[in-house]
Write a protein that holds these residues in place. Sequence first.
Motif, PDB file in Angstrom:
ATOM      1  N   LYS A 677       0.864  -1.174   0.000  1.00 39.12           N
ATOM      2  CA  LYS A 677       0.000   0.000   0.000  1.00 39.12           C
ATOM      3  C   LYS A 677       0.902   1.225   0.000  1.00 39.12           C
ATOM      4  CE  LYS A 677      -0.721   0.618   4.988  1.00 39.12           C
ATOM      5  NZ  LYS A 677      -1.724   0.769   6.047  1.00 39.12           N
ATOM      6  N   TRP A 679       2.144   5.000   1.166  1.00 31.13           N
ATOM      7  CA  TRP A 679       2.188   5.945   2.293  1.00 31.13           C
ATOM      8  C   TRP A 679       2.866   7.219   1.813  1.00 31.13           C
ATOM      9  CZ3 TRP A 679       7.127   6.477   5.259  1.00 31.13           C
ATOM     10  CH2 TRP A 679       7.043   7.494   6.224  1.00 31.13           C
ATOM     11  N   ARG A 683       6.965  13.799   6.256  1.00 32.22           N
ATOM     12  CA  ARG A 683       7.724  13.870   7.485  1.00 32.22           C
ATOM     13  C   ARG A 683       8.244  15.262   7.810  1.00 32.22           C
ATOM     14  NH1 ARG A 683      13.069  11.441   8.062  1.00 32.22           N
ATOM     15  NH2 ARG A 683      12.719  11.156   5.845  1.00 32.22           N
ATOM     16  N   ASN A 699      -3.331  -3.949  11.329  1.00 33.67           N
ATOM     17  CA  ASN A 699      -4.675  -3.367  11.442  1.00 33.67           C
ATOM     18  C   ASN A 699      -5.442  -3.488  10.122  1.00 33.67           C
ATOM     19  OD1 ASN A 699      -5.023  -2.421  14.143  1.00 33.67           O
ATOM     20  ND2 ASN A 699      -3.411  -0.899  13.750  1.00 33.67           N
TER      21      ASN A 699
ATOM     22  N   TYR B 132       5.283   4.029  20.727  1.00 33.52           N
ATOM     23  CA  TYR B 132       6.099   3.668  19.573  1.00 33.52           C
ATOM     24  C   TYR B 132       6.397   4.923  18.752  1.00 33.52           C
ATOM     25  CZ  TYR B 132       7.921   1.911  15.301  1.00 33.52           C
ATOM     26  OH  TYR B 132       8.750   1.721  14.229  1.00 33.52           O
ATOM     27  N   LEU B 164      20.651   2.320  16.698  1.00 35.07           N
ATOM     28  CA  LEU B 164      19.309   2.869  16.888  1.00 35.07           C
ATOM     29  C   LEU B 164      19.372   4.273  17.483  1.00 35.07           C
ATOM     30  CD1 LEU B 164      16.298   2.144  16.587  1.00 35.07           C
ATOM     31  CD2 LEU B 164      16.338   1.363  18.953  1.00 35.07           C
ATOM     32  N   GLU B 167      20.740   6.740  14.880  1.00 35.50           N
ATOM     33  CA  GLU B 167      19.748   7.073  13.852  1.00 35.50           C
ATOM     34  C   GLU B 167      18.571   7.846  14.433  1.00 35.50           C
ATOM     35  OE1 GLU B 167      18.721   3.591  11.638  1.00 35.50           O
ATOM     36  OE2 GLU B 167      20.712   3.419  10.743  1.00 35.50           O
ATOM     37  N   GLN B 173      15.640   7.743  12.129  1.00 32.29           N
ATOM     38  CA  GLN B 173      14.711   6.795  12.727  1.00 32.29           C
ATOM     39  C   GLN B 173      13.273   7.282  12.600  1.00 32.29           C
ATOM     40  OE1 GLN B 173      15.307   3.805  13.526  1.00 32.29           O
ATOM     41  NE2 GLN B 173      13.265   3.337  14.344  1.00 32.29           N
ATOM     42  N   LYS B 175      11.964   8.474  10.026  1.00 35.84           N
ATOM     43  CA  LYS B 175      11.434   7.977   8.746  1.00 35.84           C
ATOM     44  C   LYS B 175      10.936   6.547   8.894  1.00 35.84           C
ATOM     45  CE  LYS B 175      13.239   6.747   4.184  1.00 35.84           C
ATOM     46  NZ  LYS B 175      14.473   6.767   3.361  1.00 35.84           N
ATOM     47  N   GLN B 176      11.740   5.723   9.579  1.00 35.89           N
ATOM     48  CA  GLN B 176      11.336   4.330   9.750  1.00 35.89           C
ATOM     49  C   GLN B 176      10.088   4.232  10.636  1.00 35.89           C
ATOM     50  OE1 GLN B 176      12.896   2.330   7.867  1.00 35.89           O
ATOM     51  NE2 GLN B 176      14.639   3.674   7.363  1.00 35.89           N
ATOM     52  N   GLY B 178       7.878   6.554  11.109  1.00 31.13           N
ATOM     53  CA  GLY B 178       6.743   7.095  10.370  1.00 31.13           C
ATOM     54  C   GLY B 178       6.154   6.064   9.436  1.00 31.13           C
ATOM     55  N   ALA B 179       7.034   5.326   8.759  1.00 29.41           N
ATOM     56  CA  ALA B 179       6.545   4.291   7.850  1.00 29.41           C
ATOM     57  C   ALA B 179       5.803   3.205   8.618  1.00 29.41           C
ATOM     58  CB  ALA B 179       7.720   3.689   7.080  1.00 29.41           C
ATOM     59  N   ALA B 180       6.376   2.828   9.778  1.00 26.61           N
ATOM     60  CA  ALA B 180       5.750   1.772  10.571  1.00 26.61           C
ATOM     61  C   ALA B 180       4.390   2.220  11.101  1.00 26.61           C
ATOM     62  CB  ALA B 180       6.668   1.375  11.725  1.00 26.61           C
ATOM     63  N   ALA B 182       2.500   4.452   9.739  1.00 27.99           N
ATOM     64  CA  ALA B 182       1.598   4.550   8.596  1.00 27.99           C
ATOM     65  C   ALA B 182       1.087   3.174   8.179  1.00 27.99           C
ATOM     66  CB  ALA B 182       2.323   5.211   7.430  1.00 27.99           C
ATOM     67  N   MET B 183       1.971   2.193   8.237  1.00 23.15           N
ATOM     68  CA  MET B 183       1.538   0.835   7.914  1.00 23.15           C
ATOM     69  C   MET B 183       0.348   0.439   8.763  1.00 23.15           C
ATOM     70  SD  MET B 183       4.757  -1.771   7.381  1.00 23.15           S
ATOM     71  CE  MET B 183       5.298  -1.637   9.047  1.00 23.15           C
ATOM     72  N   GLU B 184       0.415   0.814  10.027  1.00 15.99           N
ATOM     73  CA  GLU B 184      -0.616   0.388  10.980  1.00 15.99           C
ATOM     74  C   GLU B 184      -1.716   1.422  11.149  1.00 15.99           C
ATOM     75  OE1 GLU B 184      -0.985  -2.436  11.956  1.00 15.99           O
ATOM     76  OE2 GLU B 184       0.965  -3.374  11.591  1.00 15.99           O
TER      77      GLU B 184
END
Lengths: 777, 196
Positions: A677, A679, A683, A699, B132, B164, B167, B173, B175-176, B178-180, B182-184
Amino acid sequence: MRPFVTCVLGSAFALLLCGSPLRAIPTKADPTDVASSRPDQDEEPDGLTNQEEAEAGTFPYNAYSDSDIDPDGLDGWAREPALSPPRLPNVQYAVIDLEQGEPQTGNYPYILGLGDDNTVLFSDEHFGHTWNPKYGIIPLSFWPNSISRSGQYVCGDGDRDFNDPQRNTSFYLMDVWSGAAPTAFAPWTKYGFPSLGGDADPLQDGEEAYAVTVNSSGTTLGYFADQRTQKYIQRPPRTNFFSWYGVAGTGLNFTTGQYLNAMSWTAVKSIITYPADETLPGVIRYENPGENGRIFIPHQIADDGTIVGQVGGDFTALDTLGHNPTHSFLDVAKTAAVQLVSSSTAQELPLPGGTGEESEATALNSSSPKRGIIGSYYNDNNSGEANLWLFSEVESPCSCPIARDSDGEPVTLERHAYDINDRFQITTDVGLVHNGRLTTPKIAGSDWKNPWAQYINNSGIIVGYADYSGTDPNITAGSHRVMLLPVQIGSRKQGMTTAPETGLLVKKGEVLEVALAPQFFDTEDNFETLITWQQRQLKGDGTYTEWSNISAQATGAKFEHTTAAGGIFQIKAIITNGGEHKYMRKIDAPHAKNGSGVYNEKLRKDQPDFIGVADNAAQVAVRDQSLSLLGSTAYAKSAAITVGYGVDPTLDFKGAWKCNIFVFSMSNAAGVSVPTKSWRDYRFGIPPYVDRAVPPGANDWYSSSYSIPSWTWAAASTLPQPGFAAIHQHVNDAVAGGAHIGILDYDGTWISAGSATVNKSIHVSDGDYQPTNYRKP
Amino acid sequence: MMKPSINKSVSMFAALMLTCQLVENLKAIEMPANIQTYLQTAAVTEFGFPSGTEQQRTEFTTWLTTNWPAVLDEIEAVAPDERRQKLIAAGAESLPGTNYVSFLSGFLDKYEAGKVKKAVAIEAMSPGGKKYGFLAFNYQHPSVQALCNRAKTLFPSDAEVQTLMTETLSGEQGKQAGAALAMENRSEPEILPPSQ
């Protein structure tokens, strides 16, 4: 012999230790130390955990405890170099009450034998009986004497006319279940008798023929004796005669009280093997096999014609034959087991017990190339030790203790060993020898106590005695003759030899095979009327359907079942008067600890196990792919990962939960496509914004409104199957919270990426992960 | 050789005093029976939240929100093992941002004092539940920067912590995370108010 290189390395290591002044040299590791500190670890490894090594009396740091070529984990007698039958699983036993609820009664409640067809031969004060799983108890019109592995039995002297002690007799071979269902008193086929009294070799006055036993091909073993004398003291009225004597073992046993009968032979003239074809030329006579005035009393004949028995030399002491209920030849100077290899030769085996002691061989098995003979020898106090003798045609005879204790010392038995099967299990009067260790058969449940094993067949089924102390109103407390049925339910897909250690998963339409214990897969089954099988199915909410019969054909000690519907099933056997027994886990499931290091106790050995049935090949592929990553740290929260399958390559998801990434990857790798998907990365709030491809979140998988081609959403009310995706959402955090996703294994556990590893720490029935939604590939 | 009996007596007395002190300190923390039971049985779920029913979780996080300073003070008594320490850290993610930073700082103090296990302390610096992405999104805040730098100092040989934290401090970090998030479909974490 132990492999040479191992010995050399072992010696070098020992020398190295000997040179160290700083530590004591252990002569052997103490199995109890590591068993308590690291019970589940296998140090060498040899296939046995430290706990199992302690129980077996083997050494945790030595894969070859008896210095033979078989590692302890495969060696059924891992403390005896001369003997290495396959190691047997530890099983529990279900008790079948042969007394049908009433405790044994009468003066002679003997068990006389057990066939491989599970027919039990026994007697009480009135008659002989057989019990068969298919037909139950059938009374016999003759006194039975012993039963072969194939279920034929012989009557020692069915034609005896007790009114005429000078009249000689014949013996009978009977085949109980040769035709239709038996009826009382007339179930057998009369094979006739060896016409020893015929023209060629008439029996003389004072001679008697007697059948001892029979082997699986119908060859009857017996003997006849001459110069018999019988003394009758207050001979009882004929009408009550059967009340006062019984048949025990290999001889007549006249007892007791005022109706004492004494009987003796001054010579056993011949050993007879008599084939079932009733042709006289088939009779083999081993004339005077004891030689030099000694007599030979045969005890058992193996299928290949090998005979063991007892040779005695002092006739004068035999005039009280039968008085001692324990053994007949109390005062014989020396006895020995004898192997008869042809009509003209007899080989005496060197046995323990010197002059003044007595040895007797009681049983032998048919194992090849090594055969086991069991017997006992007695000292002057009439107590003794039971031993196992081994011999083969290619190796010298050897003598082994019947079992060893945890220190490797021979176990001293009180007196007697009864029976040995081809798996080298031995019944004794103080317990069952299993994998070379003396044990008490473990009975499922607590209603039956003090099991005493007497005979054991090649399926490991035991007949003996046990005390009932439960509350079933249909069973009276007391000692009962019982059958102990091994229970270690096994399953496999048709065509497999066993289920994989990772659990049994089949595709709908494939044939499932289930057996009460692994050995029943390969044996004839006549327990159909005694054992039924039921199943229940795991529901999506973690509960189960009601137990119900699997099918009309799912009966007996084993059954086949063509799977008609996908699902995750528990199964159990219901044994009439023998309890209910679930299909249980054989081992602790690997990788069942969660991120907090807590093991899911539902996945422990001896907890109920499952059989998984998948509707389609995609489910199997996704599950197999997921299972292959079990234990992997590639999806750990702290790991960086390049996902592939179209996911933005600049994202490594370090520090993120990766359960959804794991499922996304496994599905795509298994050929079940899951699209990414998009995104939009806002940022830094500065255009141009970047659209990044990411896997669907847990989810998304949870929500019915999110479409994933190739995966069909299913609500919590579904019946889950292996290969389904299972998703739980943190209920009160629908916005700020998270969700977790995994792939269902055969048993309803999630294969999912946790904080540290891909693990199996969650089961559908765990409340922390309910409610659960599902998707089916 | 026998120890002098006086030493033995002193040791026993010290042990007794320590026990009394722990009991006294535990008394300072209001710990209802339901919370005691919860701590005995619960764990962190496989996706970073305290386990149990919604009611149990709410009771636990409410209790922790009120008592977290006292819990930190007596962490070795309240949570003597890894499971319970992870549970406390996961529950603390329900604290308001400023308090959460203070909690993490105090948690690292306890690690330095040997009261918190290393694996738990490291995992706490990578919150996975409600918080998170919190450190990643607040990487420019001085209190977060201090925390990250302190973690780097405390765990110099742990490559994952070093990477960690580096970054996180660089913003990568974010960016990572944010992506995570957004995934959820999860909302971004709370942003700390500028420091005074």
